[in-house]
Design a protein around this motif. Structure first.
Motif, PDB file in Angstrom:
ATOM      1  N   GLN A   3      35.010  41.340  34.129  1.00 28.92           N
ATOM      2  CA  GLN A   3      33.763  41.421  34.890  1.00 28.92           C
ATOM      3  C   GLN A   3      33.514  40.083  35.571  1.00 28.92           C
ATOM      4  O   GLN A   3      33.714  39.033  34.952  1.00 28.92           O
ATOM      5  CB  GLN A   3      32.606  41.794  33.982  1.00 28.92           C
ATOM      6  CG  GLN A   3      32.708  43.218  33.433  1.00 28.92           C
ATOM      7  CD  GLN A   3      31.515  43.618  32.586  1.00 28.92           C
ATOM      8  OE1 GLN A   3      30.967  42.800  31.862  1.00 28.92           O
ATOM      9  NE2 GLN A   3      31.102  44.869  32.698  1.00 28.92           N
ATOM     10  N   VAL A   5      30.912  37.652  38.036  1.00 26.99           N
ATOM     11  CA  VAL A   5      29.546  37.416  38.503  1.00 26.99           C
ATOM     12  C   VAL A   5      29.533  36.168  39.372  1.00 26.99           C
ATOM     13  O   VAL A   5      29.837  35.069  38.893  1.00 26.99           O
ATOM     14  CB  VAL A   5      28.562  37.253  37.334  1.00 26.99           C
ATOM     15  CG1 VAL A   5      27.161  36.983  37.863  1.00 26.99           C
ATOM     16  CG2 VAL A   5      28.574  38.495  36.448  1.00 26.99           C
ATOM     17  N   TYR A  94      32.567  37.576  48.144  1.00 30.21           N
ATOM     18  CA  TYR A  94      32.951  38.318  46.948  1.00 30.21           C
ATOM     19  C   TYR A  94      34.080  37.607  46.215  1.00 30.21           C
ATOM     20  O   TYR A  94      35.063  37.184  46.826  1.00 30.21           O
ATOM     21  CB  TYR A  94      33.426  39.718  47.310  1.00 30.21           C
ATOM     22  CG  TYR A  94      32.365  40.605  47.915  1.00 30.21           C
ATOM     23  CD1 TYR A  94      32.203  40.668  49.298  1.00 30.21           C
ATOM     24  CD2 TYR A  94      31.539  41.391  47.117  1.00 30.21           C
ATOM     25  CE1 TYR A  94      31.241  41.483  49.870  1.00 30.21           C
ATOM     26  CE2 TYR A  94      30.575  42.209  47.676  1.00 30.21           C
ATOM     27  CZ  TYR A  94      30.424  42.236  49.054  1.00 30.21           C
ATOM     28  OH  TYR A  94      29.469  43.053  49.606  1.00 30.21           O
ATOM     29  N   TRP A 113      36.058  43.211  41.084  1.00 34.80           N
ATOM     30  CA  TRP A 113      35.226  42.589  42.111  1.00 34.80           C
ATOM     31  C   TRP A 113      33.857  42.240  41.547  1.00 34.80           C
ATOM     32  O   TRP A 113      33.325  42.956  40.698  1.00 34.80           O
ATOM     33  CB  TRP A 113      35.025  43.550  43.290  1.00 34.80           C
ATOM     34  CG  TRP A 113      36.272  43.785  44.073  1.00 34.80           C
ATOM     35  CD1 TRP A 113      37.244  44.703  43.806  1.00 34.80           C
ATOM     36  CD2 TRP A 113      36.691  43.080  45.240  1.00 34.80           C
ATOM     37  NE1 TRP A 113      38.253  44.616  44.753  1.00 34.80           N
ATOM     38  CE2 TRP A 113      37.925  43.621  45.639  1.00 34.80           C
ATOM     39  CE3 TRP A 113      36.142  42.038  45.988  1.00 34.80           C
ATOM     40  CZ2 TRP A 113      38.621  43.165  46.762  1.00 34.80           C
ATOM     41  CZ3 TRP A 113      36.830  41.583  47.091  1.00 34.80           C
ATOM     42  CH2 TRP A 113      38.055  42.143  47.473  1.00 34.80           C
ATOM     43  N   GLY A 114      33.318  41.132  42.055  1.00 35.84           N
ATOM     44  CA  GLY A 114      31.945  40.805  41.749  1.00 35.84           C
ATOM     45  C   GLY A 114      30.992  41.539  42.669  1.00 35.84           C
ATOM     46  O   GLY A 114      31.424  42.280  43.563  1.00 35.84           O
ATOM     47  N   GLN A 115      29.714  41.299  42.487  1.00 36.47           N
ATOM     48  CA  GLN A 115      28.695  42.014  43.260  1.00 36.47           C
ATOM     49  C   GLN A 115      28.431  41.356  44.610  1.00 36.47           C
ATOM     50  O   GLN A 115      27.789  41.949  45.472  1.00 36.47           O
ATOM     51  CB  GLN A 115      27.388  42.099  42.458  1.00 36.47           C
ATOM     52  CG  GLN A 115      26.505  40.852  42.511  1.00 36.47           C
ATOM     53  CD  GLN A 115      27.051  39.670  41.721  1.00 36.47           C
ATOM     54  OE1 GLN A 115      28.032  39.788  40.989  1.00 36.47           O
ATOM     55  NE2 GLN A 115      26.396  38.519  41.859  1.00 36.47           N
TER      56      GLN A 115
END
Length: 123
Positions: A3, A5, A94, A113-115
Motif C-alpha cells: 500500500q 500513501v 502518483y 498505486w497511491g492515491q
C-alpha cells in the motif's frame, strides 16, 4: 500486497521547490522498484522518474536536472525532490511500485498505486 500513501504536494510559485514522499506498507519494500508518474487535466498519465531496488534511476527528459528521486528502505519511503518547478509541472503525482518490469516508463508495468497528491505551480 503493498500500500502506498503520497504526501507533500501543494501550491508553489514557479522556480520554487517541493518534496514529495511515498510511504509504503509491507516488509518487502526493498525488493520492489518504485516510480513517480503524473497526470495533468485532460492528459494521460506520464512517467516522471524510476528507482530500482538497487537505486538505479531513470528520469523523463522534462525533469532531468530538476527532480531527484531517492529511497530509504529502512523507512519504506521514496522521496521526490522537485526544484525549479514550472507551471507545466502542475499535475496529480502518483507513486507506483512493481516487483518486476520490462518497461519502467509504462504505467501498466506497475502493480500498486497511491492515491495521488496534487502539485500546482503558479506562474
Amino acid at each position: 500486497q503493498v500500500q502506498l500513501v503520497e504526501s507533500g504536494g501543494g501550491l508553489v510559485q514557479a522556480g520554487g521547490s517541493l518534496r514529495l514522499s511515498c510511504a509504503a506498507s509491507g516488509r518487502t519494500f526493498s525488493s520492489v522498484a518504485m516510480a513517480w508518474f503524473r497526470q495533468a487535466p485532460g492528459k494521460e498519465r506520464a512517467f516522471v522518474v524510476f528507482i530500482s531496488w538497487s537505486a538505479i534511476t531513470y528520469y523523463a527528459d522534462s525533469v532531468k536536472g530538476r527532480f531527484t528521486i531517492s529511497r530509504d528502505n529502512a523507512k519504506n519511503t521514496v522521496f521526490l525532490q522537485m526544484n525549479s518547478l514550472r507551471p507545466e509541472d502542475t499535475a496529480v503525482y502518483y507513486c507506483a511500485a512493481t516487483r518486476g518490469y520490462s518497461d519502467y516508463a509504462m504505467p501498466r508495468e506497475y502493480d500498486y498505486w497511491g492515491q495521488g497528491t496534487q502539485v500546482t505551480v503558479s506562474s
